[in-house]
Scaffold this motif. Structure first.
Motif, PDB file in Angstrom:
ATOM      1  N   LEU A  29       4.594  -0.555 -30.285  1.00 30.13           N
ATOM      2  CA  LEU A  29       4.033   0.405 -31.224  1.00 30.13           C
ATOM      3  C   LEU A  29       3.370  -0.306 -32.392  1.00 30.13           C
ATOM      4  CD1 LEU A  29       6.755   3.203 -31.571  1.00 30.13           C
ATOM      5  CD2 LEU A  29       4.536   3.375 -30.452  1.00 30.13           C
ATOM      6  N   PRO A  30       2.228   0.187 -32.799  1.00 25.46           N
ATOM      7  CA  PRO A  30       1.611  -0.363 -34.013  1.00 25.46           C
ATOM      8  C   PRO A  30       2.513  -0.139 -35.219  1.00 25.46           C
ATOM      9  CG  PRO A  30       0.043   0.957 -32.761  1.00 25.46           C
ATOM     10  CD  PRO A  30       1.382   1.184 -32.137  1.00 25.46           C
ATOM     11  N   ASP A  31       2.376  -0.963 -36.201  1.00 25.10           N
ATOM     12  CA  ASP A  31       3.235  -0.864 -37.385  1.00 25.10           C
ATOM     13  C   ASP A  31       3.106   0.481 -38.075  1.00 25.10           C
ATOM     14  OD1 ASP A  31       4.150  -3.393 -36.902  1.00 25.10           O
ATOM     15  OD2 ASP A  31       2.787  -4.380 -38.325  1.00 25.10           O
ATOM     16  N   ASP A  32       1.876   1.013 -38.149  1.00 19.70           N
ATOM     17  CA  ASP A  32       1.704   2.306 -38.819  1.00 19.70           C
ATOM     18  C   ASP A  32       2.408   3.425 -38.056  1.00 19.70           C
ATOM     19  OD1 ASP A  32      -0.057   2.105 -36.683  1.00 19.70           O
ATOM     20  OD2 ASP A  32      -1.550   3.410 -37.625  1.00 19.70           O
ATOM     21  N   GLU A  33       2.467   3.301 -36.728  1.00 20.07           N
ATOM     22  CA  GLU A  33       3.153   4.317 -35.913  1.00 20.07           C
ATOM     23  C   GLU A  33       4.664   4.239 -36.135  1.00 20.07           C
ATOM     24  OE1 GLU A  33       2.279   7.075 -32.375  1.00 20.07           O
ATOM     25  OE2 GLU A  33       1.067   6.128 -33.909  1.00 20.07           O
ATOM     26  N   VAL A  34       5.183   3.016 -36.237  1.00 15.26           N
ATOM     27  CA  VAL A  34       6.616   2.843 -36.495  1.00 15.26           C
ATOM     28  C   VAL A  34       6.975   3.416 -37.858  1.00 15.26           C
ATOM     29  CG1 VAL A  34       8.473   1.169 -36.813  1.00 15.26           C
ATOM     30  CG2 VAL A  34       6.771   0.811 -35.014  1.00 15.26           C
ATOM     31  N   GLN A  35       6.161   3.161 -38.846  1.00  9.46           N
ATOM     32  CA  GLN A  35       6.444   3.680 -40.180  1.00  9.46           C
ATOM     33  C   GLN A  35       6.367   5.209 -40.203  1.00  9.46           C
ATOM     34  OE1 GLN A  35       7.577   1.940 -42.844  1.00  9.46           O
ATOM     35  NE2 GLN A  35       7.868   3.986 -43.724  1.00  9.46           N
ATOM     36  N   ALA A  36       5.397   5.766 -39.487  1.00  9.40           N
ATOM     37  CA  ALA A  36       5.290   7.224 -39.413  1.00  9.40           C
ATOM     38  C   ALA A  36       6.533   7.819 -38.751  1.00  9.40           C
ATOM     39  CB  ALA A  36       4.030   7.620 -38.649  1.00  9.40           C
ATOM     40  N   LEU A  37       6.997   7.188 -37.685  1.00  9.67           N
ATOM     41  CA  LEU A  37       8.203   7.662 -37.003  1.00  9.67           C
ATOM     42  C   LEU A  37       9.422   7.543 -37.917  1.00  9.67           C
ATOM     43  CD1 LEU A  37       9.463   8.697 -34.376  1.00  9.67           C
ATOM     44  CD2 LEU A  37       9.763   6.316 -33.661  1.00  9.67           C
ATOM     45  N   THR A  72       9.783   9.123 -26.554  1.00  9.29           N
ATOM     46  CA  THR A  72       9.034   8.567 -25.429  1.00  9.29           C
ATOM     47  C   THR A  72       7.674   8.073 -25.906  1.00  9.29           C
ATOM     48  OG1 THR A  72       8.117  10.720 -24.852  1.00  9.29           O
ATOM     49  CG2 THR A  72      10.196  10.115 -23.810  1.00  9.29           C
ATOM     50  N   CYS A  73       7.246   6.977 -25.325  1.00 11.21           N
ATOM     51  CA  CYS A  73       5.975   6.366 -25.704  1.00 11.21           C
ATOM     52  C   CYS A  73       5.174   6.069 -24.446  1.00 11.21           C
ATOM     53  CB  CYS A  73       6.205   5.077 -26.492  1.00 11.21           C
ATOM     54  SG  CYS A  73       7.145   5.334 -28.025  1.00 11.21           S
ATOM     55  N   SER A  74       3.860   6.001 -24.620  1.00 12.04           N
ATOM     56  CA  SER A  74       2.981   5.726 -23.483  1.00 12.04           C
ATOM     57  C   SER A  74       1.620   5.312 -24.014  1.00 12.04           C
ATOM     58  CB  SER A  74       2.851   6.966 -22.597  1.00 12.04           C
ATOM     59  OG  SER A  74       1.983   6.733 -21.518  1.00 12.04           O
ATOM     60  N   TYR A  85      -0.746   2.007 -27.396  1.00 18.41           N
ATOM     61  CA  TYR A  85       0.620   2.429 -27.072  1.00 18.41           C
ATOM     62  C   TYR A  85       1.141   3.270 -28.237  1.00 18.41           C
ATOM     63  CZ  TYR A  85       5.295   1.920 -25.019  1.00 18.41           C
ATOM     64  OH  TYR A  85       6.512   2.146 -24.426  1.00 18.41           O
ATOM     65  N   ARG A  86       1.468   4.526 -27.949  1.00 22.42           N
ATOM     66  CA  ARG A  86       1.783   5.467 -29.006  1.00 22.42           C
ATOM     67  C   ARG A  86       2.986   6.344 -28.641  1.00 22.42           C
ATOM     68  NH1 ARG A  86      -1.063   4.735 -33.919  1.00 22.42           N
ATOM     69  NH2 ARG A  86      -2.930   3.544 -33.371  1.00 22.42           N
ATOM     70  N   VAL A  87       3.531   7.016 -29.659  1.00 21.63           N
ATOM     71  CA  VAL A  87       4.595   8.005 -29.452  1.00 21.63           C
ATOM     72  C   VAL A  87       3.970   9.271 -28.871  1.00 21.63           C
ATOM     73  CG1 VAL A  87       6.318   9.472 -30.575  1.00 21.63           C
ATOM     74  CG2 VAL A  87       6.004   7.102 -31.327  1.00 21.63           C
ATOM     75  N   VAL A  88       4.511   9.729 -27.732  1.00 23.92           N
ATOM     76  CA  VAL A  88       3.987  10.945 -27.101  1.00 23.92           C
ATOM     77  C   VAL A  88       5.025  12.068 -27.063  1.00 23.92           C
ATOM     78  CG1 VAL A  88       2.294   9.703 -25.718  1.00 23.92           C
ATOM     79  CG2 VAL A  88       4.594  10.091 -24.807  1.00 23.92           C
ATOM     80  N   GLY A  89       6.291  11.735 -27.279  1.00 22.75           N
ATOM     81  CA  GLY A  89       7.314  12.777 -27.235  1.00 22.75           C
ATOM     82  C   GLY A  89       8.481  12.484 -28.156  1.00 22.75           C
TER      83      GLY A  89
END
Length: 754
Positions: A29-37, A72-74, A85-89
């Motif tokens: 996961l990109p860092d921005d996606e991890v921080q958003a999660l 879940t990620c894909s 590669y991103r969060v999808v669920g």
């Protein structure tokens, strides 16, 4: 050549290393996606997530009945077409999350599923969610959410499922929802919405499942024939039910539908024609059109389409005519109670059928049952009631017979019940009728009795009454009969023995139902937990009710679709009752046995007569006397008449034995007919007395002055020689004791059953 051989392996190694690097980049996961999660989970109140491996699954969970925590990620393509590669669920179900809904879901541009069912979340649904372009499924059911549904959700072009049931959402439904052309599933039930069903819903042509039960919305229901893909439709208990609503479907395609519920929607007119194409199997499992105003006959021709439908509920409508044979021969669960069917001569049925076969409920289904002054026809058998009726009734609902306070016996109520069930208690003094089945309940045994497996509050009085309870998925009616007419105190014993009181989703279960007594709604939206101040705490609701000459009392519990039906488990809903007490409020007649009362009456009559004779004897009226002369009688203030012995002899045909109607210790009683046609009862007393005629007549004057509607009238007397004759009003076919003590006699008759 050597250089080429040297460079070739190097290029292969570089290619493999690049591919490995690229693959690793795609799976991380990109860092921005991890921080958003991280921000989203913080808002939800999820504090124990392992961010060293934020994506703990690549496969969406399939079992939505268990505790699930998954991200879940894909690989995903978005924005300018780049793949990443991103969060999808996001799936956090039954996690008891205490936070609020995060407004910044837009930071997860590839999010497709956001499922937060059955938590402890509060707040409102953010309008910012409308910026998501790939979101397919939103589920926030079973939380504490408030506020309206944002109209901006209609901007999500990919949305196929929106589930917001079992919350406290309010406001009007936005018309914009009708523009969600991809929406397939919409669940709105058990909320506090206002306004009408939007007419724009007729544009949801992709819809397959629509749930609008007890949502707070008003009718009428818009036409639904354009929604040709619908297979599950559940609409019930619309507010403003006084507004007449036409049936929203032209016909019922039993090959297309799986569940069709239009309950308590004030539907009128005849039942729409069911259709089934030749060679096509039946898919319809449940047809529920109960609590409407549908009328007319149910044609025999409908049997070809509806015969094999497992569950049909037509309770409390206005259907008339004979019950077709396809219903009687089908053997399915069909509830026809509370209608106006007729029973033609030669029919398989009779007026004594409250239930036919194993699953056809016919309680109060006959047109004869609309005679409010009479008992329900199938219970109209006078030999079942004691001669003088019942004064009380106590039922331990769902449990064995128990005795409380060492004196009050509660009848056992252990019949298992069923989706279309009528039960008549063995003592014939009460019965119950249960309607409905538990929706979406896949348990192998569908219980209609609950057992309390937890400890009640320590200050509970008569805890044995709260160890079991009877409940129903729709309507439960207890019917008491053989009651003496008068005023009764009805006590309904409740205790919530299913829900919890902790800060988890299990505490969010809401059991809400209505209570009717003698057809009048006495409790609306009754919540046991609120009334008792918590779970597993008894609550007694008391009401006064009047029983008329019919001797019947009806107590009905009705689930109007409100509350929850999947918290803490599927099937945990519907009205629940632990015990019923019915007690007579007027003065109950004495418990002296009838024989004792009759003895008292006879003894009383004997004492009165003895008293009169004693007075006459003491006054010397029973001794030898000369004839009373007109001079003796003139001036006396008598309230009665004086008869001559000649008149008496003429009236009794000289005391003919044929006119003798009784013999007592103080003389004989004769029936006499005076010259004016008046029939009299003449008692002949013979005795000696030292009292003169005048003194006797003075005494008779005093007695004749006694006037009371419950005393036989004394018309007069005759005193001649040694004869003393008393002339009374003649009472046909009754004794003197009965005439003197009419009230006491009625009292003895009422004590027969005690």
């Amino acid at each position: 050549m050597f250089l080429v051989r040297l460079l070739l392996p190097a290029s292969i190694v570089m290619t493999v290393c690049f591919a490995t690097f690229a693959s690793g980049a795609l799976d991380q996961l990109p860092d921005d996606e991890v921080q958003a999660l991280r921000d989203i989970l913080h808002t939800l109140g999820k504090k124990d997530w392992d961010f060293s491996n934020p994506c703990n699954s690549t496969v969406p969970p399939t079992d939505d009945t268990k505790k699930i925590a998954a991200v879940t990620c894909s690989n995903c393509t978005f924005g300018n077409g780049n793949e990443s590669y991103r969060v999808v669920g996001i799936y956090f179900m039954r996690q008891n999350l205490p936070g609020t809904l995060p407004p910044d879901l837009g930071k997860l541009p590839c999010l497709q599923v956001f499922d937060l069912s059955y938590n402890y979340l509060n707040g409102s649904i953010p309008s910012a969610w409308g910026s998501l372009k790939q979101l397919v499924n939103i589920s926030v059911s079973g939380n504490r959410l408030t506020g309206p549904i944002p109209g901006d959700l209609a901007k999500i072009p990919t949305l196929t499922s929106l589930t917001v049931e079992y919350n406290q959402l309010s406001g009007n439904l936005p018309l914009e929802l009708g523009s969600l052309s991809s929406l397939e599933v919409l669940k709105l039930r058990s909320n506090n919405f206002t306004g009408e069903l939007p007419s724009s819903f007729a544009n949801l042509t992709s819809m397959t499942e629509l749930y609008i039960q007890a949502s707070g919305l008003k009718g009428p229901i818009p036409p639904l024939d354009l929604l040709g893909k619908l297979t599950v439709l559940m609409i019930s208990d619309l507010n403003g039910s006084d507004q007449v609503t036409n049936f929203p479907l032209k016909n019922i395609d039993v090959a297309r539908w799986k569940t069709l519920i239009l309950r308590n929607c004030n539907l009128t007119g005849p039942l729409p024609e069911p259709i089934l194409s030749p060679g096509v199997g039946i898919s319809l499992l449940t047809l529920d059109l109960s609590f409407n105003s549908l009328s007319g006959e149910i044609p025999e021709s409908f049997g070809s389409s509806l015969r094999d439908v497992p569950r049909i509920y037509l309770t409390r409508n206005l259907f008339t005519g004979p019950i077709p044979d396809w219903i009687l021969d089908g053997g399915k669960n069909i509830d026809l109670s509370y209608n106006k069917f007729t029973i033609p001569e030669g029919s398989k049925l009779s007026s004594s059928n409250c239930q036919y076969g194993k699953g056809i409920n016919l309680f109060a289904s006959s047109s004869m049952d609309n005679e409010t002054s009479n008992i329900v026809s199938c219970l109209r058998i006078s030999s079942r009631c004691p001669k003088n009726g019942q004064y009380k009734l106590h039922i331990n609902c769902g449990g064995q017979e128990v005795t409380v306070n060492n004196s009050i016996k509660f009848d056992a109520d252990t019949n298992s019940g069923g989706p279309s069930n009528f039960f008549l208690a063995q003592d014939y003094y009460w019965s119950f009728s249960s309607t409905g089945h538990f929706l979406l309940d896949n348990r192998p045994k569908k219980a209609f009795i609950l057992s309390n497996l937890s400890r009640l509050s320590t200050d509970t009085t008569n805890p044995e009454l709260y160890m079991t309870a009877r409940f129903s998925p729709l309507s439960l009616t207890y019917y008491a009969f053989c009651l003496v007419s008068g005023k009764y105190r009805v006590r309904l014993h409740f205790a919530e023995i299913v829900f919890t009181d902790d800060e988890t989703y299990k505490s969010l279960g809401r059991r809400v139902f209505d209570v009717y007594i003698q057809g009048e709604r006495r409790l609306k939206d009754f919540d046991i937990v609120k009334a008792a101040g918590g779970v597993r705490k008894p609550n007694i609701q008391s009401f006064d009710a009047v029983v008329t000459n019919s001797g019947t009392l009806e107590i009905r519990f009705y689930w109007a679709g409100k509350g929850t039906n999947t918290i803490p488990s599927i099937g945990d809903y519907g009205p629940l009752i632990s015990a019923i007490s019915v007690d007579y409020l007027d003065q109950i007649p004495s418990s002296i046995p009838k024989g004792g009362v009759v003895g008292i009456i006879v003894a009383g009559a004997f004492v009165i007569i003895l008293f009169i004779v004693a007075i006459l004897w003491w006054k010397g009226c029973l001794g030898q006397r000369s004839s009373a002369t007109e001079h003796d009688l003139r001036g006396l203030d008598l309230k009665t008449g004086i008869f001559t012995l000649r008149q008496i002899k003429t009236a009794t045909n000289n005391f003919d034995a044929a006119n003798k109607i009784g013999e007592g210790g103080f003389g004989s009683v004769y029936k006499g007919l005076l010259s004016d046609g008046t029939t009299m009862a003449i008692k002949q007393l013979s005795s000696k007395s030292k009292q003169g005629n005048r003194e006797f007549l003075n005494e008779i004057g005093m007695i004749s002055a006694l006037q009371h509607p419950h005393l036989v009238k004394l018309y007069g007397c005759c005193v001649e020689g040694n004869q003393l004759l008393l002339v009374y009003e003649y009472m046909e076919n009754n004794s003197l004791a009965r005439a003197l003590f009419v009230v006491i006699w009625h009292l003895s008759m009422r004590c027969e059953a005690i």
